[in-house]
Write a protein that holds these residues in place. Structure first.
Motif, PDB file in Angstrom:
ATOM      1  N   UNK A 256       0.845  -1.186   0.000  1.00 47.75           N
ATOM      2  CA  UNK A 256       0.000   0.000   0.000  1.00 47.75           C
ATOM      3  C   UNK A 256       0.888   1.247   0.000  1.00 47.75           C
ATOM      4  N   UNK A 257       0.556   2.270  -0.803  1.00 51.89           N
ATOM      5  CA  UNK A 257       1.441   3.436  -0.952  1.00 51.89           C
ATOM      6  C   UNK A 257       1.364   4.467   0.171  1.00 51.89           C
ATOM      7  N   UNK A 258       0.432   4.322   1.108  1.00 54.78           N
ATOM      8  CA  UNK A 258       0.224   5.392   2.084  1.00 54.78           C
ATOM      9  C   UNK A 258       1.424   5.607   3.010  1.00 54.78           C
ATOM     10  N   UNK A 259       2.064   4.520   3.437  1.00 53.62           N
ATOM     11  CA  UNK A 259       3.185   4.677   4.365  1.00 53.62           C
ATOM     12  C   UNK A 259       4.296   5.516   3.751  1.00 53.62           C
ATOM     13  N   UNK A 273      -5.198  10.339  -3.092  1.00 51.55           N
ATOM     14  CA  UNK A 273      -4.543   9.787  -1.899  1.00 51.55           C
ATOM     15  C   UNK A 273      -4.767   8.266  -1.832  1.00 51.55           C
ATOM     16  N   UNK A 274      -3.691   7.537  -1.559  1.00 50.93           N
ATOM     17  CA  UNK A 274      -3.786   6.092  -1.372  1.00 50.93           C
ATOM     18  C   UNK A 274      -4.007   5.291  -2.632  1.00 50.93           C
ATOM     19  N   UNK A 293      -8.802   2.748  -3.031  1.00 53.71           N
ATOM     20  CA  UNK A 293      -7.863   3.709  -2.446  1.00 53.71           C
ATOM     21  C   UNK A 293      -7.605   3.406  -0.971  1.00 53.71           C
ATOM     22  N   UNK A 294      -6.354   3.513  -0.557  1.00 51.47           N
ATOM     23  CA  UNK A 294      -6.043   3.410   0.860  1.00 51.47           C
ATOM     24  C   UNK A 294      -6.690   4.558   1.615  1.00 51.47           C
ATOM     25  N   UNK A 295      -7.092   4.311   2.859  1.00 52.18           N
ATOM     26  CA  UNK A 295      -7.907   5.328   3.554  1.00 52.18           C
ATOM     27  C   UNK A 295      -7.616   5.347   5.043  1.00 52.18           C
ATOM     28  N   UNK A 296      -6.360   5.567   5.418  1.00 56.62           N
ATOM     29  CA  UNK A 296      -6.044   5.652   6.842  1.00 56.62           C
ATOM     30  C   UNK A 296      -6.829   6.764   7.531  1.00 56.62           C
TER      31      UNK A 296
END
Length: 338
Positions: A256-259, A273-274, A293-296
């Protein structure tokens, strides 16, 4: 909700502060860190946040805050969470939530008795790839899932001088407590509390004191088996997910690209985002599937709404699984969960 962030290492800097400072309904009121470099970074990036040197100052001034986020080294998670609850503060607690399932239950009981919010920070439920797997499983696109494979694998042959590499059991430095916590939580979120656990837990790298390689096999009530790998010594990475059903299969590589975006200082929740690139999409059979999409940001949006996005009961289950995994690794036997 005025929040004190306790700790400003990777977790505080990348996974908590950016969301506490941007989520409507939350305010990053203070950051607790004594490290001069980290204090300088906080002052530059979050000038509205007060810098506090000692966590004891938070407890003395508890009436000035509504919530604490605990992202200190693992050995302090439960103690800091307990102190927060005892001082009337809601708490978000980084993984591992506690050193044992028994301690996690005590924290849950304390939060309930005080009427306070207590939330395990299992943010990987909001990874885009995991959200995609959850959607496909929920839609029945794979049919009945008989095997769920999940990996957090890295190539880090050199041992770092860090509490995460410590051999002291109190530090909870094992890779099982680190990456394994995420893997187990995702499996539990998808398929429920397992009925049995088999595990192989090893220390492979020269000079390593903490476990750096683990395999866990969980059998769930439906008959689905989760095969989970966590390792620091993988020179050829396997798929992040491989999910097999009686109708189709889903295979996904990459992280996942968020980190990485958060480490680079990007503000969460913006346009795209994400989002994965097309080249990173997984395959359902032979067909590419758009990664959710990533969604922290959704975790802290739920907190701001007064909700517990991850049930404490799931964190208790996860710790029961980890305890069974260590027992299995010691004995070589499959361990049943009551």
């Amino acid at each position: 909700m005025r929040t004190a962030l306790i700790g400003y290492g990777l977790g505080g800097a990348a996974f908590h502060a950016p969301f506490l400072s941007t989520t409507p309904g939350l305010a990053l009121g203070a950051v607790v860190t004594g490290n001069p470099d980290r204090r300088a970074e906080v002052a530059s990036r979050y000038p509205e946040a007060e810098l506090i040197t000692s966590v004891d100052d938070v407890w003395r001034r508890a009436d000035e805050f509504d919530m604490v986020v605990v992202t200190t080294p693992n050995r302090f998670h439960a103690a800091h969470a307990r102190a927060a609850l005892e001082h009337g503060l809601n708490a978000v607690v980084d993984k591992p939530f506690a050193p044992s399932a028994a301690e996690a239950r005590k924290l849950a009981d304390l939060a309930t008795s005080r009427g306070l919010l207590l939330a395990p920070f299992h943010n990987r439920r909001w990874d885009g790839d995991f959200r995609t797997v959850a959607r496909l499983v929920g839609e029945g696109a794979l049919g009945e899932v008989h095997r769920f494979e999940s990996r957090f694998e890295r190539w880090r042959p050199e041992v770092k001088d860090s509490w995460k590499e410590s051999g002291d059991p109190a530090d909870l430095g094992s890779i099982v407590f680190d990456l394994g916590t995420h893997l187990v939580d995702q499996a539990v979120a998808l398929f429920g509390r397992p009925t049995s656990v088999y595990a192989e837990v090893r220390t492979l790298r020269p000079g390593a004191q903490a476990h750096d390689d683990a395999f866990l096999a969980l059998t769930h009530p439906s008959g689905t088996v989760s095969h989970l790998w966590a390792s620091a010594l993988v020179a050829s990475l396997g798929p992040r997910f491989r999910v097999l059903g009686n109708r189709s299969a889903f295979v996904k590589y990459g992280m996942d690209p968020q980190e990485e975006a958060l480490k680079a200082g990007e503000v969460p929740g913006g346009e795209r985002w994400g989002e994965d690139t097309v080249e990173q999409w997984g395959l359902l059979g032979e067909e590419p599937v758009h990664t959710e999409p990533g969604a922290y940001q959704d975790f802290y949006a739920a907190i701001a709404a007064g909700q517990t996005p991850v049930p404490v009961a799931d964190a208790v289950t996860g710790l029961e699984v980890l305890e069974a995994a260590f027992e299995s690794a010691r004995s070589g036997n499959t361990v049943s969960l009551d």
